[in-house]
Each structure stands twice: as C-alpha cells, then as structure tokens.
Design a protein around this motif. Structure first.
Motif, PDB file in Angstrom:
ATOM      1  N   LYS A  30      12.345  -8.484  14.170  1.00 40.79           N
ATOM      2  CA  LYS A  30      10.911  -8.192  14.303  1.00 40.79           C
ATOM      3  C   LYS A  30      10.653  -7.404  15.588  1.00 40.79           C
ATOM      4  N   ASP A  31      11.348  -7.794  16.667  1.00 40.96           N
ATOM      5  CA  ASP A  31      11.172  -7.081  17.938  1.00 40.96           C
ATOM      6  C   ASP A  31      11.891  -5.736  17.921  1.00 40.96           C
ATOM      7  N   SER A  32      13.051  -5.676  17.260  1.00 42.03           N
ATOM      8  CA  SER A  32      13.856  -4.452  17.270  1.00 42.03           C
ATOM      9  C   SER A  32      13.293  -3.371  16.358  1.00 42.03           C
ATOM     10  N   LEU A  33      12.738  -3.781  15.208  1.00 48.81           N
ATOM     11  CA  LEU A  33      12.305  -2.811  14.199  1.00 48.81           C
ATOM     12  C   LEU A  33      10.804  -2.813  13.949  1.00 48.81           C
ATOM     13  N   GLY A  34      10.097  -3.717  14.571  1.00 46.52           N
ATOM     14  CA  GLY A  34       8.646  -3.746  14.407  1.00 46.52           C
ATOM     15  C   GLY A  34       8.217  -4.783  13.386  1.00 46.52           C
ATOM     16  N   GLU A  35       7.057  -5.395  13.650  1.00 49.83           N
ATOM     17  CA  GLU A  35       6.570  -6.480  12.798  1.00 49.83           C
ATOM     18  C   GLU A  35       6.243  -6.001  11.388  1.00 49.83           C
ATOM     19  N   GLU A  36       5.680  -4.812  11.261  1.00 45.82           N
ATOM     20  CA  GLU A  36       5.288  -4.310   9.941  1.00 45.82           C
ATOM     21  C   GLU A  36       6.513  -4.117   9.043  1.00 45.82           C
ATOM     22  N   PHE A  37       7.552  -3.490   9.580  1.00 47.47           N
ATOM     23  CA  PHE A  37       8.762  -3.299   8.778  1.00 47.47           C
ATOM     24  C   PHE A  37       9.409  -4.642   8.473  1.00 47.47           C
ATOM     25  N   PRO A  91      27.700  -5.178   0.648  1.00 49.72           N
ATOM     26  CA  PRO A  91      26.368  -4.596   0.401  1.00 49.72           C
ATOM     27  C   PRO A  91      25.690  -4.124   1.675  1.00 49.72           C
ATOM     28  N   CYS A  92      24.864  -3.114   1.541  1.00 49.14           N
ATOM     29  CA  CYS A  92      24.111  -2.551   2.667  1.00 49.14           C
ATOM     30  C   CYS A  92      22.750  -2.099   2.139  1.00 49.14           C
ATOM     31  N   GLN A  93      21.686  -2.665   2.680  1.00 44.78           N
ATOM     32  CA  GLN A  93      20.345  -2.284   2.229  1.00 44.78           C
ATOM     33  C   GLN A  93      19.949  -0.958   2.876  1.00 44.78           C
ATOM     34  N   GLU A  94      19.683   0.023   2.053  1.00 47.77           N
ATOM     35  CA  GLU A  94      19.429   1.384   2.552  1.00 47.77           C
ATOM     36  C   GLU A  94      18.249   1.435   3.502  1.00 47.77           C
ATOM     37  N   SER A  95      17.126   0.792   3.153  1.00 44.50           N
ATOM     38  CA  SER A  95      15.929   0.877   3.995  1.00 44.50           C
ATOM     39  C   SER A  95      16.175   0.254   5.363  1.00 44.50           C
ATOM     40  N   PHE A  96      16.899  -0.873   5.407  1.00 43.92           N
ATOM     41  CA  PHE A  96      17.201  -1.514   6.686  1.00 43.92           C
ATOM     42  C   PHE A  96      18.138  -0.643   7.514  1.00 43.92           C
ATOM     43  N   PHE A  97      19.165  -0.076   6.852  1.00 46.68           N
ATOM     44  CA  PHE A  97      20.119   0.781   7.551  1.00 46.68           C
ATOM     45  C   PHE A  97      19.406   1.995   8.163  1.00 46.68           C
ATOM     46  N   GLU A  98      18.543   2.637   7.392  1.00 47.92           N
ATOM     47  CA  GLU A  98      17.833   3.825   7.882  1.00 47.92           C
ATOM     48  C   GLU A  98      16.902   3.472   9.037  1.00 47.92           C
ATOM     49  N   GLU A  99      16.259   2.315   8.959  1.00 48.31           N
ATOM     50  CA  GLU A  99      15.323   1.914  10.008  1.00 48.31           C
ATOM     51  C   GLU A  99      16.049   1.639  11.324  1.00 48.31           C
ATOM     52  N   CYS A 100      17.322   1.256  11.232  1.00 44.41           N
ATOM     53  CA  CYS A 100      18.106   1.001  12.448  1.00 44.41           C
ATOM     54  C   CYS A 100      18.394   2.279  13.228  1.00 44.41           C
ATOM     55  N   ALA A 101      18.285   3.421  12.559  1.00 40.72           N
ATOM     56  CA  ALA A 101      18.393   4.737  13.219  1.00 40.72           C
ATOM     57  C   ALA A 101      19.653   4.872  14.067  1.00 40.72           C
ATOM     58  N   GLY A 102      20.805   4.634  13.444  1.00 38.00           N
ATOM     59  CA  GLY A 102      22.070   4.799  14.147  1.00 38.00           C
ATOM     60  C   GLY A 102      22.526   3.592  14.930  1.00 38.00           C
ATOM     61  N   ARG A 103      21.749   2.504  14.894  1.00 36.27           N
ATOM     62  CA  ARG A 103      22.103   1.303  15.666  1.00 36.27           C
ATOM     63  C   ARG A 103      22.569   0.156  14.776  1.00 36.27           C
ATOM     64  N   TYR A 104      22.705   0.409  13.485  1.00 42.98           N
ATOM     65  CA  TYR A 104      23.052  -0.648  12.525  1.00 42.98           C
ATOM     66  C   TYR A 104      24.354  -1.351  12.922  1.00 42.98           C
ATOM     67  N   GLY A 105      24.290  -2.672  13.016  1.00 43.89           N
ATOM     68  CA  GLY A 105      25.471  -3.464  13.327  1.00 43.89           C
ATOM     69  C   GLY A 105      25.858  -3.508  14.790  1.00 43.89           C
ATOM     70  N   LEU A 106      25.050  -2.914  15.668  1.00 46.31           N
ATOM     71  CA  LEU A 106      25.389  -2.881  17.090  1.00 46.31           C
ATOM     72  C   LEU A 106      24.830  -4.075  17.857  1.00 46.31           C
ATOM     73  N   SER A 107      23.963  -4.863  17.222  1.00 48.38           N
ATOM     74  CA  SER A 107      23.444  -6.078  17.833  1.00 48.38           C
ATOM     75  C   SER A 107      23.164  -7.088  16.725  1.00 48.38           C
ATOM     76  N   THR A 108      22.987  -8.350  17.098  1.00 46.36           N
ATOM     77  CA  THR A 108      22.736  -9.389  16.094  1.00 46.36           C
ATOM     78  C   THR A 108      21.398  -9.190  15.399  1.00 46.36           C
TER      79      THR A 108
END
Length: 545
Positions: free
Chosen positions: A107-114, A183-200
C-alpha cells in the motif's frame, strides 16, 4: 455426600480445562526451522531466479501449475488436472481456486488506490504472462531456452490455461515446475516499474510461504507461513530461516548438506540421507593452452589415465560424467537408460600416437579466438614442437587428501610425455577452497568433485555450454551448444535419451573431462526437520507437505 461430589466434579472440570489449555498451547506454539544458504539474494523475481538457494525460496513462496516431488515425479500444483492433445502440441490446464498473498506494505510502495484494486485471485492469465515474459529476450531469463518449444500461451478463461508447442516435448511438464514458469500478475509487475521482487513489499506470493525479510548485512532470509494458501501442500512451519554459512561462527542448522566425512562426525541428534549427486573427475581447462587448441593432447591425457587403478577399496567407479541422481525427465533415471559411458579408455599406445601427432605437427589446429574476432584456421598444420614443449608447464589443483591419487596418475603421464611435461601441484584443504579456484579458472587441470544442483541430466550437461555461469571447464564449443539445444526439441523419451547420451559422449570423447569415482553427498537433519523433503539431487528443499 453432596459436598464430596461437588468437589470431585470441580476437580474433573479443572483437569479437563488444564488439558484443553495445554492442547491449545501446543497447537498455537510457533514452529521454526533453519537451513544454510550461500548468500542473501538481492532479487526474488521468479522469472530471472538463478541458483539453488533462490530456487528453494521461490519453490516455497510460489506454486506453479505442477510440482516435482522427492522422487522426481510430477504432481499437481495450481493445476488440478491437464489434458494433452494426441499430437502432443496442445496442453490444457484446469486450475483450482488459488489466492495471491499481497503484502500490506505494498500500500505504501504502490499507493492505496492500486493496492485496494489488486485482483487477489490467481488466474490462468498469470501463468500465460509469466511464460511470455520469460520468453521475452528483454527479460534475459536464464532458463529461457527451456521455453523455446512454446509457441503460445493464453487463458481460455480464468481457470483454464492453453499452452501450444511448436513440437512435442517429452520434458515440458518438468519445465513448468521451474521458477521461470511461476505465475506473475501483469498489472502488479507493471506497477512495480522495474522494482518487482526487489523488496518484500513488491512481491506477491501464491505458495505455502511468503517472503518475510531478507537482511544481507546479517546474512538472513526468512519465510513466513502463508495463511492465504489453500492448496494441497501446506506449510510445515510458521517460519523458515535461512542463514548464510559462516565458517568462523558455525551454526547448528536443523537441516544442511554435508560431505561423507562430515556426516560421520555428526552427533546422534542428526540423521542423514544420501544423494548420488557427485562425480570426481579430472577437468581440463578448455580455455588454456594446449587444451583449447589440441584435441590430441586432451585425448593423450584421457588415454594415459588408468581410472581403474585410481579407484580405492570402498569407492565406486563413475559410470560417466552425469551423476546417478539425474533424470531424463521427472521420475525417469538417466543412468538406468544410458548405462555406462566410459569415454576413450586407458590405452597407452593410443595415447602415444595422439601425442606423436602433435609433436610431428600433424594435428589440425582448431578454430581459436583472437581478440574480439575469430581466427579461423581449420585444417592448418603447424610444427610447434619447441613452442609446444613450453606450453606443457601445467598447474594441477586438487584436495590435499587426493595427492596420492594425483601422484599415481602422474606416473603414467610422465611415462608418456617425458620431460615435455612439468606439472606443479597446488593442493587445498577443503572443497570450498578448491571450488573457488576452479570457478575462477585458475588451473590447467583440476581434480575435483562436480556436484549437480539439478536433477535433470539436460540441466547438468547444459552447464558446459558457452557463457554458462557454472561452466567450470570454460568450454566454448558451438557444436556442443548445438547438441544441447537438440535435447530441448526431443519428441519422445528415446529421442531425449539419445540426445543426452550424444552430449555426454561428446565431452568424454573430446577429453574435456575424465571421470574417476562417484562422490555422493548427504543431507543431515534433526528431528525438527524430519518432514522436509528434497528433490533427487539433494537440493531444492520443500518445507511443505
């Protein structure tokens, strides 16, 4: 009378209450298990995961369409069943209800709305996207070649995945259990903007566990039980802790790989399981002269090595380069089908003829790299007797315990090469120290144990391809690379077996590796870790049922 009955009844109620309390405490008691890792991974992106440590973490935090059990067999994962078309080109997977565990910190990393809009249901498109992403050259997935046979992957609906292949692939289901197919959720991966899997906070999990924390400074990775997991392989523990091995401050792990000698020194609290995952061999550095240029010199070493004389009492001669634990595909032993592949064999006369061809300038110089280009000199003959004598100043690295074996082999080598050969020995006290030198390529000949972290023969043989990070012989051979690629295109088990035999035979008959004995490893575990299972290679731990 009534008073006595009242007292007795009160005591019975009190005892029952205490028993229920103790039972509840036992049920609610937090459980944990510890295991070693070599280092703390930086990224936990399944599609680019590489190495045994990371594969263990991914295997417990994610669940693919299928899983591999301790015998190497395929069992269900998120897919409850699957259909394969008669031509072997179309796979249809039927998915159970499964959920994503979304960290609250997202919620803090990607925003409450997303965060509030995330779809927490694992759907077929999550698997289709993972496969397409792994195949995309931009991803640079280390296991992308396994998916070359995939033509398309798409969701028929949320619970039905269709995968189409360009040609039948005997080992395709095994591939689907690898990290690249998690599996990898596309919308979550895209929202991470290159940071996917770099933090918990930037990693969703659908497996029995989720990533609790990773602390590089303190050498610690923790997995926590995933309460949202609803599959057939629930977590055995509340917490799994991986600690980086520290020789100065050794830790008593609940489960850990050990050598045969270490296994003998363990106290009675540990039990061990043996894994036939190692082969001891002479490895010739294919990037060093004279081995990079002269096949005949490699063969001369191979044919002047009397392996039978090097096998001591209680040891078993190696049946080839590929360890016995390796399978053709899940549940099918490679060695049982390939049998013994011994290579050139001990023949001093043949070795002398091979050496003579080089001394007389009769050996065709192979294509060698010069700078950034290639100097193609196929077929050129060159008398290099004097220059060649200088190039046989070789360094051999080994364990201190193996010096008697080396000296025995050296007797025949010296008999063959005479004063041409000057061999300097560089012994090491531990396998870890030797491995570091071998991995850096700081040797001409290495007598070492090759331990496989993979349970498929194709994966083991692939490590000797050009640019592979675990290519300890530093081989750059386009023909061998081509042979490995044929293993991924095999349509039947017999085709795959033949392709694998051709690859192993190529390494042996070209004298790059001279296997001597099997050298198995053990996994030690205490009572707390007795239910943990591993794949046939003794790697990739499963902390779930």
């Amino acid at each position: 009378m009534l008073k006595r009955l009242t007292i007795k009844l009160t005591l019975v109620i009190l005892i029952l209450s205490m028993l229920l309390t103790l039972t509840a405490c036992k049920k609610n008691k937090s459980t944990a298990v510890s295991a070693p890792i070599n280092n703390v991974p930086v990224s936990y992106d399944a599609q680019i995961a590489e190495g045994t440590d990371l594969e263990t973490i991914i295997n417990n935090c994610f669940e693919g369409l299928v899983r591999i059990d301790k015998s190497g067999n395929i069992t269900n994962g998120v897919a409850t069943s699957w259909d394969i078309s008669s031509d072997g080109l179309t796979y249809t997977f039927h998915l159970r209800n499964a959920s994503w565990r979304v960290p609250s910190s997202a919620k803090d990393s990607l925003g409450e709305e997303f965060y509030n809009g995330i779809n927490k249901t694992v759907v077929a498109d999550d698997f289709a996207y993972a496969i397409k992403r792994a195949k995309d050259p931009i991803t640079n997935a280390p296991g992308a070649s396994y998916l070359n046979v995939v033509e398309d992957a798409y969701a028929k609906d949320d619970s039905t995945l269709i995968v189409k292949l360009s040609s039948p692939s005997e080992g395709f289901l095994t591939t689907l259990a690898l990290p690249i197919c998690m599996p990898c959720q596309e919308s979550f991966f895209e929202e991470c903007a290159g940071r996917y899997g770099l933090s918990t906070s930037l990693l969703m999990s659908n497996g029995p566990y989720y990533l609790g924390l990773f602390d590089e400074e303190n050498g610690l990775v923790t997995l926590k039980k995933n309460a949202d997991y609803e599959g057939d392989h629930p977590a055995l523990y509340d917490t799994v802790r991986f600690y980086v091995k520290d020789e100065e401050n050794p830790r008593n792990y609940d489960i850990m790989p050990v050598s045969a000698d270490e296994a003998k020194k363990l106290d009675e609290t540990y039990s061990t399981t043996r894994y036939k995952n190692g082969v001891k061999a002479f490895c010739l550095n294919a990037s060093h002269e004279p081995f990079v240029t002269y096949k005949s010199i490699r063969l001369a070493f191979a044919q002047s090595t009397n392996v039978d004389a090097l096998v001591a009492d209680g040891q078993t001669r190696a049946e080839g380069i590929v360890p016995s634990c390796c399978n053709i595909q899940a549940g099918v032993s490679y060695r049982a089908n390939a049998n013994v592949i011994s290579g050139p064999g001990y023949d001093m006369d043949a070795a002398a003829q091979a050496f003579k061809r080089v001394k007389n300038g009769e050996e065709n110089v192979q294509t060698v790299s010069v700078g950034e280009g290639e100097d193609s000199r196929e077929g050129e003959k060159k008398d290099v007797t004097e220059e060649f004598k200088l190039s046989l100043n070789l360094k051999l690295v080994c364990l201190e315990d193996d010096i008697p074996v080396i000296k025995q082999a050296l007797q025949d080598w010296q008999k063959l090469f005479g004063v041409t050969l000057t061999l300097s020995l560089e012994p090491y006290a531990t396998q870890d120290e030797l491995d570091q030198v071998v991995r850096k390529g700081e040797y001409d000949i290495a007598y070492t144990t090759i331990i496989t972290s993979q349970f498929l023969a194709s994966d083991f043989l692939k490590q000797f391809t050009t640019d592979h990070p675990n290519n300890i012989i530093f081989l750059e051979n386009q023909e061998y690379d081509r042979l490995i690629n044929t293993t991924y295109k095999a349509k039947t088990k017999s085709e795959l077996t033949e392709a694998l035999i051709t690859c192993e035979t190529s390494l042996l008959n070209n004298g790059y590796i001279i296997p001597t004995i099997t050298n198995d490893t053990y996994v030690a575990y205490n009572d707390n870790a007795k239910d943990v299972t591993l794949r046939p290679s003794g790697t990739v731990m499963a902390f779930y049922k």
